[in-house]
Design a protein around this motif. Structure first.
Motif, PDB file in Angstrom:
ATOM      1  N   CYS A 120      -9.636   7.652   4.886  1.00 51.36           N
ATOM      2  CA  CYS A 120     -10.099   6.319   4.514  1.00 51.36           C
ATOM      3  C   CYS A 120      -8.885   5.393   4.493  1.00 51.36           C
ATOM      4  O   CYS A 120      -8.157   5.345   3.498  1.00 51.36           O
ATOM      5  CB  CYS A 120     -10.784   6.334   3.148  1.00 51.36           C
ATOM      6  SG  CYS A 120     -11.446   4.706   2.658  1.00 51.36           S
ATOM      7  N   PRO A 121      -8.644   4.662   5.586  1.00 52.19           N
ATOM      8  CA  PRO A 121      -7.482   3.769   5.625  1.00 52.19           C
ATOM      9  C   PRO A 121      -7.617   2.645   4.603  1.00 52.19           C
ATOM     10  O   PRO A 121      -8.704   2.115   4.377  1.00 52.19           O
ATOM     11  CB  PRO A 121      -7.499   3.216   7.052  1.00 52.19           C
ATOM     12  CG  PRO A 121      -8.366   4.154   7.824  1.00 52.19           C
ATOM     13  CD  PRO A 121      -9.383   4.652   6.852  1.00 52.19           C
ATOM     14  N   MET A 122      -6.504   2.265   3.982  1.00 51.61           N
ATOM     15  CA  MET A 122      -6.499   1.209   2.979  1.00 51.61           C
ATOM     16  C   MET A 122      -5.284   0.305   3.173  1.00 51.61           C
ATOM     17  O   MET A 122      -4.220   0.757   3.592  1.00 51.61           O
ATOM     18  CB  MET A 122      -6.463   1.800   1.566  1.00 51.61           C
ATOM     19  CG  MET A 122      -7.662   2.632   1.200  1.00 51.61           C
ATOM     20  SD  MET A 122      -7.572   3.199  -0.529  1.00 51.61           S
ATOM     21  CE  MET A 122      -9.055   4.223  -0.611  1.00 51.61           C
ATOM     22  N   LEU A 123      -5.460  -0.981   2.860  1.00 50.99           N
ATOM     23  CA  LEU A 123      -4.342  -1.914   2.825  1.00 50.99           C
ATOM     24  C   LEU A 123      -4.554  -2.891   1.684  1.00 50.99           C
ATOM     25  O   LEU A 123      -5.688  -3.167   1.290  1.00 50.99           O
ATOM     26  CB  LEU A 123      -4.187  -2.675   4.142  1.00 50.99           C
ATOM     27  CG  LEU A 123      -5.227  -3.729   4.514  1.00 50.99           C
ATOM     28  CD1 LEU A 123      -4.614  -4.746   5.479  1.00 50.99           C
ATOM     29  CD2 LEU A 123      -6.448  -3.088   5.171  1.00 50.99           C
ATOM     30  N   PRO A 173      -2.617   5.151   3.551  1.00 48.40           N
ATOM     31  CA  PRO A 173      -1.949   3.844   3.628  1.00 48.40           C
ATOM     32  C   PRO A 173      -1.941   3.332   5.064  1.00 48.40           C
ATOM     33  O   PRO A 173      -1.419   3.989   5.959  1.00 48.40           O
ATOM     34  CB  PRO A 173      -0.531   4.145   3.138  1.00 48.40           C
ATOM     35  CG  PRO A 173      -0.646   5.404   2.348  1.00 48.40           C
ATOM     36  CD  PRO A 173      -1.728   6.194   3.033  1.00 48.40           C
ATOM     37  N   LEU A 174      -2.553   2.176   5.276  1.00 45.55           N
ATOM     38  CA  LEU A 174      -2.605   1.597   6.606  1.00 45.55           C
ATOM     39  C   LEU A 174      -1.440   0.626   6.757  1.00 45.55           C
ATOM     40  O   LEU A 174      -1.457  -0.474   6.221  1.00 45.55           O
ATOM     41  CB  LEU A 174      -3.928   0.860   6.833  1.00 45.55           C
ATOM     42  CG  LEU A 174      -4.182   0.397   8.264  1.00 45.55           C
ATOM     43  CD1 LEU A 174      -4.314   1.583   9.197  1.00 45.55           C
ATOM     44  CD2 LEU A 174      -5.419  -0.464   8.347  1.00 45.55           C
ATOM     45  N   GLY A 175      -0.417   1.055   7.455  1.00 45.70           N
ATOM     46  CA  GLY A 175       0.778   0.246   7.616  1.00 45.70           C
ATOM     47  C   GLY A 175       1.971   1.161   7.803  1.00 45.70           C
ATOM     48  O   GLY A 175       1.872   2.233   8.399  1.00 45.70           O
ATOM     49  N   THR A 176       3.095   0.748   7.273  1.00 50.45           N
ATOM     50  CA  THR A 176       4.312   1.553   7.367  1.00 50.45           C
ATOM     51  C   THR A 176       4.906   1.707   5.971  1.00 50.45           C
ATOM     52  O   THR A 176       4.410   1.117   5.005  1.00 50.45           O
ATOM     53  CB  THR A 176       5.349   0.879   8.278  1.00 50.45           C
ATOM     54  OG1 THR A 176       5.919  -0.245   7.579  1.00 50.45           O
ATOM     55  CG2 THR A 176       4.721   0.390   9.567  1.00 50.45           C
ATOM     56  N   HIS A 177       5.996   2.476   5.885  1.00 50.02           N
ATOM     57  CA  HIS A 177       6.666   2.606   4.601  1.00 50.02           C
ATOM     58  C   HIS A 177       7.336   1.300   4.194  1.00 50.02           C
ATOM     59  O   HIS A 177       7.759   1.156   3.048  1.00 50.02           O
ATOM     60  CB  HIS A 177       7.683   3.744   4.653  1.00 50.02           C
ATOM     61  CG  HIS A 177       7.045   5.098   4.632  1.00 50.02           C
ATOM     62  ND1 HIS A 177       6.678   5.737   3.473  1.00 50.02           N
ATOM     63  CD2 HIS A 177       6.675   5.919   5.653  1.00 50.02           C
ATOM     64  CE1 HIS A 177       6.128   6.905   3.766  1.00 50.02           C
ATOM     65  NE2 HIS A 177       6.110   7.040   5.079  1.00 50.02           N
ATOM     66  N   GLY A 178       7.405   0.351   5.126  1.00 49.30           N
ATOM     67  CA  GLY A 178       7.909  -0.968   4.775  1.00 49.30           C
ATOM     68  C   GLY A 178       6.944  -1.764   3.928  1.00 49.30           C
ATOM     69  O   GLY A 178       7.327  -2.764   3.298  1.00 49.30           O
ATOM     70  N   ILE A 236       0.814  -1.213   0.000  1.00 49.68           N
ATOM     71  CA  ILE A 236       0.000   0.000   0.000  1.00 49.68           C
ATOM     72  C   ILE A 236       0.849   1.264   0.000  1.00 49.68           C
ATOM     73  O   ILE A 236       0.394   2.334  -0.440  1.00 49.68           O
ATOM     74  CB  ILE A 236      -0.981  -0.001   1.201  1.00 49.68           C
ATOM     75  CG1 ILE A 236      -2.078   1.050   1.007  1.00 49.68           C
ATOM     76  CG2 ILE A 236      -0.227   0.203   2.503  1.00 49.68           C
ATOM     77  CD1 ILE A 236      -2.956   0.822  -0.182  1.00 49.68           C
ATOM     78  N   ALA A 237       2.102   1.189   0.455  1.00 49.66           N
ATOM     79  CA  ALA A 237       2.980   2.361   0.458  1.00 49.66           C
ATOM     80  C   ALA A 237       3.713   2.543  -0.860  1.00 49.66           C
ATOM     81  O   ALA A 237       4.487   3.498  -1.006  1.00 49.66           O
ATOM     82  CB  ALA A 237       3.992   2.263   1.595  1.00 49.66           C
ATOM     83  N   ASN A 238       3.470   1.670  -1.828  1.00 53.36           N
ATOM     84  CA  ASN A 238       4.110   1.771  -3.143  1.00 53.36           C
ATOM     85  C   ASN A 238       3.082   2.321  -4.127  1.00 53.36           C
ATOM     86  O   ASN A 238       2.239   1.591  -4.644  1.00 53.36           O
ATOM     87  CB  ASN A 238       4.608   0.390  -3.582  1.00 53.36           C
ATOM     88  CG  ASN A 238       5.434   0.436  -4.853  1.00 53.36           C
ATOM     89  OD1 ASN A 238       5.094   1.126  -5.808  1.00 53.36           O
ATOM     90  ND2 ASN A 238       6.514  -0.321  -4.885  1.00 53.36           N
ATOM     91  N   ARG A 239       3.146   3.624  -4.372  1.00 52.59           N
ATOM     92  CA  ARG A 239       2.127   4.276  -5.204  1.00 52.59           C
ATOM     93  C   ARG A 239       2.080   3.705  -6.616  1.00 52.59           C
ATOM     94  O   ARG A 239       1.009   3.553  -7.204  1.00 52.59           O
ATOM     95  CB  ARG A 239       2.393   5.787  -5.268  1.00 52.59           C
ATOM     96  CG  ARG A 239       2.187   6.502  -3.951  1.00 52.59           C
ATOM     97  CD  ARG A 239       2.379   8.001  -4.110  1.00 52.59           C
ATOM     98  NE  ARG A 239       2.143   8.725  -2.878  1.00 52.59           N
ATOM     99  CZ  ARG A 239       2.195  10.045  -2.769  1.00 52.59           C
ATOM    100  NH1 ARG A 239       2.496  10.776  -3.833  1.00 52.59           N
ATOM    101  NH2 ARG A 239       1.964  10.627  -1.613  1.00 52.59           N
ATOM    102  N   GLU A 240       3.257   3.364  -7.155  1.00 55.98           N
ATOM    103  CA  GLU A 240       3.297   2.861  -8.529  1.00 55.98           C
ATOM    104  C   GLU A 240       2.602   1.506  -8.616  1.00 55.98           C
ATOM    105  O   GLU A 240       1.847   1.251  -9.555  1.00 55.98           O
ATOM    106  CB  GLU A 240       4.756   2.756  -8.981  1.00 55.98           C
ATOM    107  CG  GLU A 240       4.927   2.508 -10.478  1.00 55.98           C
ATOM    108  CD  GLU A 240       4.763   1.049 -10.862  1.00 55.98           C
ATOM    109  OE1 GLU A 240       4.228   0.769 -11.962  1.00 55.98           O
ATOM    110  OE2 GLU A 240       5.139   0.189 -10.055  1.00 55.98           O
ATOM    111  N   MET A 241       2.835   0.630  -7.635  1.00 58.83           N
ATOM    112  CA  MET A 241       2.184  -0.676  -7.643  1.00 58.83           C
ATOM    113  C   MET A 241       0.668  -0.547  -7.461  1.00 58.83           C
ATOM    114  O   MET A 241      -0.108  -1.243  -8.116  1.00 58.83           O
ATOM    115  CB  MET A 241       2.775  -1.586  -6.564  1.00 58.83           C
ATOM    116  CG  MET A 241       4.147  -2.134  -6.884  1.00 58.83           C
ATOM    117  SD  MET A 241       4.758  -3.299  -5.617  1.00 58.83           S
ATOM    118  CE  MET A 241       3.720  -4.743  -5.945  1.00 58.83           C
TER     119      MET A 241
END
Length: 530
Positions: free
Chosen positions: A458-461, A280-285, A262-267
């Motif tokens: 709006c959290p997303m994963l 993004p619900l999570g971390t930059h990892g 979710i932290a990878n905008r291109e993906m």
């Protein structure tokens, strides 16, 4: 020359899935090294700490809840769809109560205090609740509903409590954990077998500064995306300038448990373009590293288009008495459905736009419930919704002010109220427990649209990942074979929640799939090949 370490099993990612894999591998006699780009915890530590479990857990029995493995399976079969085989789902349900016991043995605290109202996440007084759509109209008749959301006991969002217990269990076993260590590549031998990973590692003061920046990039950075990006950017610069190469050899297997993407905008743009712009619900990892490492080794992927977007209408529970409508004024869905399903319908069928219509008695009741039913962030969001609502003396007035078709909204309210007066079923299947007449103005339309708003995010994963053998967790290839020496778990892999998410199912799958991968990685006999 890069430094080198040696282990039997190398685990990439130190969240719930990675921790459970490491614990099981260590208990099977393997020497384990766990690697994490940040300080550990991942999305698990930032989560609500809810584990979906049922079939008669100790907490359910203590609360007087009757539940069976068959009822749990019947409900989840409808939610899970084709994400996993029915045999896998049955095994998960049958082992569910034992999974909670195993977590308790690792030190995770649970509690039997049952939440008496429907909510997205209970207050600090309750730790067992209906965490999905079990009691919603769409599932009435499927199976007897039961509360299966087991929240780790701790104040606030208690994912940090769950992760701390798993991390403590790892320390007691003497498992090596290398934080501030970014995995760049898999090491493959001439046969294509995973035999280790190449990393870049920070030590000393750069590692300490990196950890502080990364921790604040998650929280409070989770609620302030600009701050999160700034802090993470600084941490990434430290990595580029100060990290040193490290190779970690794995004599038996590598387990990928590095979260989703979710932290990878291109993906996200490539695989799920409709879900761009969420929180993004999570971390930059959660940048897809684990998935991309698996793909580079020949691993196949699935369900990459599946994203969970959370648009909860509760707390306060009184708001379930409203009706959720689109721009035409027509009902969107049963308002008692789980927030991820409401988010999916809004995004995929209504362009992300939606409003909750309530009358004055419902609005007043909601305001009275705020303090008793909400944690601080839920209270802020609910107050924002109520304070920014468009109001009008009549249904037509409020519709015009909000830019909604007045005739459509009037027809929806008339249909809703007529069904209540006649004692017939709700037009979209909402259970009678949550139905209320909408008759006393002034009326209010609460904007619950899925769009970027700091006060009402709006959290997303992401839910998809690498395809794995469901008996072992070993990564599968496009041709149906197996990548030798490579396993995946958690949101790096396709699993139980890869079609439909309900609270606790992702963490439950992290435990289920992490333990499975760790058990089999520890006994990998070097014979499983393409």
């Amino acid at each position: 020359m890069a430094r080198a370490l040696h282990a039997d099993v190398v685990v990439v990612g130190f969240g719930a899935a990675g921790a459970c894999a490491a614990l099981e591998a260590a208990d099977a006699g393997a020497e384990v090294v766990v690697l994490d780009r940040f300080g550990g915890g991942g999305a698990t530590a930032a989560s609500g700490g809810v584990v979906y479990a049922g079939g008669g857990t100790a907490q359910q029995r203590a609360a007087g809840v009757s539940d069976t493995v068959e009822a749990m399976h019947a409900y989840l079969r409808a939610e899970v769809g084709d994400a996993v085989d029915d045999r896998t789902l049955r095994r998960f349900c049958a082992e569910s109560a034992d999974q909670i016991r195993w977590l308790e043995q690792q030190g995770v605290p649970f509690d039997s205090s049952l939440c008496p109202y429907k909510t997205s996440y209970p207050s600090n007084r309750y730790y067992l609740y209906y965490s999905g759509s079990e009691a919603s109209g769409a599932f009435r008749g499927t199976a007897p509903p039961a509360p299966r959301g087991h929240r780790a006991k701790g104040r606030g969002t208690s994912g940090k409590v769950l992760f701390a217990a798993l991390a403590g269990a790892m320390r007691r076993r003497g498992i090596t954990v290398l934080t501030e260590t970014r995995v760049r590549d898999l090491v493959l031998d001439e046969s294509g077998r995973a035999t280790g990973v190449d990393c870049e590692r920070l030590t000393g003061r750069p590692a300490r500064v990196h950890r502080v920046l990364s921790r604040f990039a998650v929280k409070p950075g989770l609620y302030v995306p600009a701050m999160s990006r700034l802090l993470h950017g600084r941490a990434a610069r430290i990595e580029r300038r100060r990290a040193e190469p490290l190779r970690v050899h794995a004599s038996r297997a590598v387990v990928l448990a590095a979260g989703g993407f979710i932290a990878n905008r291109e993906m996200v743009r490539r695989h799920a373009p409709a879900y761009r712009g969420g929180l993004p619900l999570g971390t930059h990892g959660d940048d897809g590293t684990g998935i991309r490492l698996g793909q580079a080794a020949g691993g196949a992927t699935g369900k990459l288009d599946r994203v969970s977007a959370w648009r909860f209408l509760t707390p306060p529970s009184a708001l379930l008495g409203g009706v959720l409508v689109d721009r035409s004024g027509r009902r969107v869905c049963d308002e008692s459905r789980y927030g991820a399903e409401i988010g999916r319908v809004l995004v995929e069928e209504h362009g992300g736009a939606g409003w909750l219509l309530v009358d004055e008695p419902t609005r007043r009741q909601a305001a009275r419930q705020l303090r008793s039913q909400s944690l601080w962030f839920q209270q802020l969001q609910a107050r924002y919704l109520l304070a920014t609502a468009v109001t009008g003396r009549t249904v037509a007035d409020v519709a015009r002010k909000a830019g909604i078709d007045p005739a459509g909204l009037r027809a929806t309210v008339d249909e809703h109220n007529a069904a209540l007066r006649a004692g017939t079923a709700d037009p979209v299947g909402k259970p009678d427990d949550f139905r209320r007449p909408l008759a006393c103005g002034p009326f209010a339309l609460l904007d619950v649209s899925v769009r970027p708003r700091p006060a009402f995010p709006c959290p997303m994963l992401t839910l998809g990942g690498l395809l794995v053998d469901e008996d072992t967790g070993q990564v599968r290839t496009e041709s149906g074979g197996l990548v030798p020496g490579l396993y995946a778990a958690g949101r790096t892999a396709v699993g139980l929640c890869s079609n439909s998410y309900v609270s606790g199912l992702s963490l439950a799958d992290c435990v289920f799939s992490g333990r499975r991968a760790g058990q089999h990685a520890a006994i990998d006999n070097n014979e499983n090949t393409f």
